[in-house]
Design a protein around this motif. Structure first.
Motif, PDB file in Angstrom:
ATOM      1  N   THR A   1       0.849  -1.191   0.000  1.00 26.91           N
ATOM      2  CA  THR A   1       0.000   0.000   0.000  1.00 26.91           C
ATOM      3  C   THR A   1       0.884   1.239   0.000  1.00 26.91           C
ATOM      4  O   THR A   1       1.847   1.331   0.776  1.00 26.91           O
ATOM      5  CB  THR A   1      -0.909   0.029   1.239  1.00 26.91           C
ATOM      6  N   ILE A   2       0.556   2.189  -0.880  1.00 25.98           N
ATOM      7  CA  ILE A   2       1.276   3.462  -0.940  1.00 25.98           C
ATOM      8  C   ILE A   2       0.310   4.554  -0.489  1.00 25.98           C
ATOM      9  O   ILE A   2      -0.710   4.802  -1.144  1.00 25.98           O
ATOM     10  CB  ILE A   2       1.787   3.755  -2.364  1.00 25.98           C
ATOM     11  N   ASP A   3       0.631   5.191   0.625  1.00 27.87           N
ATOM     12  CA  ASP A   3      -0.293   6.134   1.258  1.00 27.87           C
ATOM     13  C   ASP A   3       0.372   7.503   1.408  1.00 27.87           C
ATOM     14  O   ASP A   3       1.205   7.715   2.282  1.00 27.87           O
ATOM     15  CB  ASP A   3      -0.715   5.592   2.626  1.00 27.87           C
ATOM     16  N   ASN A   4       0.003   8.406   0.489  1.00 30.05           N
ATOM     17  CA  ASN A   4       0.534   9.773   0.518  1.00 30.05           C
ATOM     18  C   ASN A   4       2.063   9.814   0.544  1.00 30.05           C
ATOM     19  O   ASN A   4       2.680  10.509   1.350  1.00 30.05           O
ATOM     20  CB  ASN A   4      -0.031  10.555   1.714  1.00 30.05           C
ATOM     21  N   LEU A   5       2.653   9.051  -0.342  1.00 31.03           N
ATOM     22  CA  LEU A   5       4.111   9.054  -0.493  1.00 31.03           C
ATOM     23  C   LEU A   5       4.545  10.347  -1.167  1.00 31.03           C
ATOM     24  O   LEU A   5       4.069  10.684  -2.248  1.00 31.03           O
ATOM     25  CB  LEU A   5       4.539   7.854  -1.345  1.00 31.03           C
ATOM     26  N   ARG A   6       5.470  11.052  -0.541  1.00 33.16           N
ATOM     27  CA  ARG A   6       5.978  12.301  -1.091  1.00 33.16           C
ATOM     28  C   ARG A   6       7.358  12.064  -1.703  1.00 33.16           C
ATOM     29  O   ARG A   6       8.271  11.584  -1.036  1.00 33.16           O
ATOM     30  CB  ARG A   6       6.054  13.385  -0.008  1.00 33.16           C
ATOM     31  N   VAL A   7       7.470  12.390  -2.993  1.00 30.21           N
ATOM     32  CA  VAL A   7       8.715  12.175  -3.727  1.00 30.21           C
ATOM     33  C   VAL A   7       9.155  13.495  -4.349  1.00 30.21           C
ATOM     34  O   VAL A   7       8.359  14.149  -5.033  1.00 30.21           O
ATOM     35  CB  VAL A   7       8.527  11.128  -4.853  1.00 30.21           C
ATOM     36  N   PRO A   8      10.405  13.934  -4.115  1.00 28.56           N
ATOM     37  CA  PRO A   8      10.871  15.174  -4.746  1.00 28.56           C
ATOM     38  C   PRO A   8      10.742  15.106  -6.263  1.00 28.56           C
ATOM     39  O   PRO A   8      10.963  14.054  -6.875  1.00 28.56           O
ATOM     40  CB  PRO A   8      12.340  15.249  -4.319  1.00 28.56           C
ATOM     41  N   ALA A   9      10.390  16.218  -6.863  1.00 32.68           N
ATOM     42  CA  ALA A   9      10.201  16.255  -8.317  1.00 32.68           C
ATOM     43  C   ALA A   9      11.463  15.847  -9.058  1.00 32.68           C
ATOM     44  O   ALA A   9      11.396  15.326 -10.181  1.00 32.68           O
ATOM     45  CB  ALA A   9       9.766  17.655  -8.737  1.00 32.68           C
ATOM     46  N   THR A  10      12.627  16.060  -8.443  1.00 37.25           N
ATOM     47  CA  THR A  10      13.898  15.695  -9.082  1.00 37.25           C
ATOM     48  C   THR A  10      14.079  14.195  -9.200  1.00 37.25           C
ATOM     49  O   THR A  10      14.974  13.733  -9.911  1.00 37.25           O
ATOM     50  CB  THR A  10      15.074  16.278  -8.287  1.00 37.25           C
ATOM     51  N   GLN A  11      13.237  13.417  -8.512  1.00 38.70           N
ATOM     52  CA  GLN A  11      13.359  11.969  -8.557  1.00 38.70           C
ATOM     53  C   GLN A  11      12.356  11.329  -9.516  1.00 38.70           C
ATOM     54  O   GLN A  11      12.175  10.109  -9.509  1.00 38.70           O
ATOM     55  CB  GLN A  11      13.230  11.376  -7.146  1.00 38.70           C
ATOM     56  N   MET A  12      11.704  12.155 -10.354  1.00 43.62           N
ATOM     57  CA  MET A  12      10.925  11.600 -11.454  1.00 43.62           C
ATOM     58  C   MET A  12      11.882  11.268 -12.597  1.00 43.62           C
ATOM     59  O   MET A  12      12.800  12.031 -12.902  1.00 43.62           O
ATOM     60  CB  MET A  12       9.862  12.591 -11.944  1.00 43.62           C
ATOM     61  N   LEU A  13      11.684  10.125 -13.228  1.00 46.98           N
ATOM     62  CA  LEU A  13      12.494   9.754 -14.374  1.00 46.98           C
ATOM     63  C   LEU A  13      11.861  10.363 -15.618  1.00 46.98           C
ATOM     64  O   LEU A  13      10.736  10.023 -15.991  1.00 46.98           O
ATOM     65  CB  LEU A  13      12.553   8.235 -14.503  1.00 46.98           C
ATOM     66  N   GLY A  14      12.560  11.299 -16.234  1.00 50.94           N
ATOM     67  CA  GLY A  14      12.007  11.995 -17.389  1.00 50.94           C
ATOM     68  C   GLY A  14      10.953  12.999 -16.973  1.00 50.94           C
ATOM     69  O   GLY A  14      11.037  13.627 -15.923  1.00 50.94           O
ATOM     70  N   GLN A  15       9.928  13.124 -17.828  1.00 51.08           N
ATOM     71  CA  GLN A  15       8.859  14.098 -17.606  1.00 51.08           C
ATOM     72  C   GLN A  15       7.536  13.400 -17.298  1.00 51.08           C
ATOM     73  O   GLN A  15       7.370  12.202 -17.574  1.00 51.08           O
ATOM     74  CB  GLN A  15       8.692  14.984 -18.854  1.00 51.08           C
TER      75      GLN A  15
END
Length: 396
Positions: free
Chosen positions: A222-236
């Motif tokens: 279960t993923i519940d309101n996981l906050r990930v910095p935008a810099t850790q998105m792969l690509g766009q």
């Protein structure tokens, strides 16, 4: 090795690496096949660490990635990974097991320098395991073989993305240091690099499955309101499926490589048994019902090898090779299922015990027919291509 592998098109360097891997797996790793730390959810983390340390000392840790960060060609990688699969523990020991091998390939191809330094380097060094979060529970109506059904969502909140959803069959989630998480934004699919463990990602349970070769087993998460910095998105945002294909096409093929090695070893064990065991006045191998099964095994193993190298050659041209990898996945998984089944049958009662790895190889290969897309989905995809090609030819 009773089955002779084709070494054509290989560099001397690649063959030397492959020979070292084979010697290491046969002489050092195979004795661990009786180790009690091999659990129903895969080898324990302390066993995996011990095996990787042995591989490091033998100079065969992550052997397909060279010191300068470059990779062997796909054909050369096949020579190495087939030999790593000669024991179910071999890919873990050599740090070429799924999902880590595919995740390393993806990060190496499209990761930013920062993401490579943070995640890829410790993975290549065997210091971090990873997991790939894509599949979702059927009871939720989520994505399985059809990724367009993805229900896990992501939305921007300041300079972070917030992710919510459930995932299933997540190999190695328990104990992983990196999660590659797929979710859907308003733009489409997205892919994120996530530090693990994270309190927002909760493992509901590790399922009991037919296979037992991958550390951490397969989890429902279960993923519940996981906050990930935008810099850790792969690509766009919206490019997630594009990056998934960069990973999945080669990963299907490396699955074929590793399990081909396992079936080669199982066939060796069955062949040895058939030559040593006597029944009705002669060795089992002299009975046509047994000898012909072993002959069929050699045919299927060679055809599987040829499919692996053919698809590897296509990928080495720089073509994505989704059609070719689908064909290889179907042909190799089905051929290896026949090989593993015959090995069990040749060995009779001994074949269904844990006294040899034959029983485990049978279970692993049965799961392989489903993992990374079941046979029927790949055939359906190929049939759609046949229809598209026919329409294109007749419309012109």
């Amino acid at each position: 090795m009773t089955f002779s592998l084709d070494n054509s098109g290989m560099s001397t360097r690649a063959l030397e690496i492959a020979d070292r891997v084979e010697a290491f797996v046969r002489n050092t790793v195979a004795p661990y096949e009786k180790d009690p730390r091999r659990t129903s959810h895969g080898p324990s983390d302390d066993l995996a660490v011990e095996l990787k340390e042995a591989a490091r000392k033998a100079g065969v840790l992550t052997p397909h990635i060279l010191e300068d960060g470059s990779h062997l060609s796909h054909r050369e990688t096949a020579a190495v990974l087939i030999r790593s699969g000669l024991s179910p523990l071999g890919p873990v020991a050599c740090n070429v097991a799924a999902p880590d091998e595919g995740n390393m390939y993806l990060l190496g191809k499209v990761g930013s320098p920062e993401l490579k330094e943070r995640f890829l380097t410790p993975m290549v060094q065997g210091k971090m395991r990873s997991a790939f979060f894509m599949t979702e529970p059927a009871e939720d109506g989520g994505a399985g073989s059809d990724p367009s059904m993805m229900l896990t969502t992501c939305r921007m909140d300041g300079n972070h993305w917030v992710i919510n959803g459930r995932k299933t069959y997540i190999t190695g989630a328990e104990g992983a240091g990196l999660g590659i998480v797929m979710a859907k934004s308003d733009d489409g699919a997205c892919m994120f690099m996530v530090d693990l463990p994270d309190p927002a990602i909760r493992i509901e349970r590790v399922m009991d499955t037919i296979d037992s070769s991958m550390p951490g087993g397969h989890a429902v998460v279960t993923i519940d309101n996981l906050r990930v910095p935008a810099t850790q998105m792969l690509g766009q945002s919206g490019e997630g499926f594009k990056y998934a294909q960069v990973r999945l096409s080669p990963a299907r093929l490396t699955h074929c490589m590793r399990w081909l090695g396992s079936c080669i070893r199982a066939n060796e064990i069955a062949s040895d048994y058939a030559n040593r065991r006597n029944a009705f006045g002669k060795p089992l191998v002299d009975h046509e019902g047994v000898g012909f099964m072993l002959a069929d095994n050699l045919i299927d193993l060679k055809q599987a090898e040829l499919m692996v190298y053919w698809c590897a050659d296509v990928l080495d041209t720089g073509v994505l090779g989704t059609v070719e990898s689908s064909m290889a996945k179907v042909a190799v998984s089905e051929a290896l299922m026949r090989v593993a089944d015959r090995c069990v049958q040749v060995m009779g009662g001994q074949g269904v015990t844990g006294d040899t790895i034959v029983e485990q190889v049978f279970r692993e290969v049965r799961a392989f027919r489903i993992y990374d897309g079941p046979t029927e989905v790949h055939k359906w995809s190929l049939a759609k291509k046949i229809k598209r090609d026919w329409r294109k030819a007749h419309e012109s």
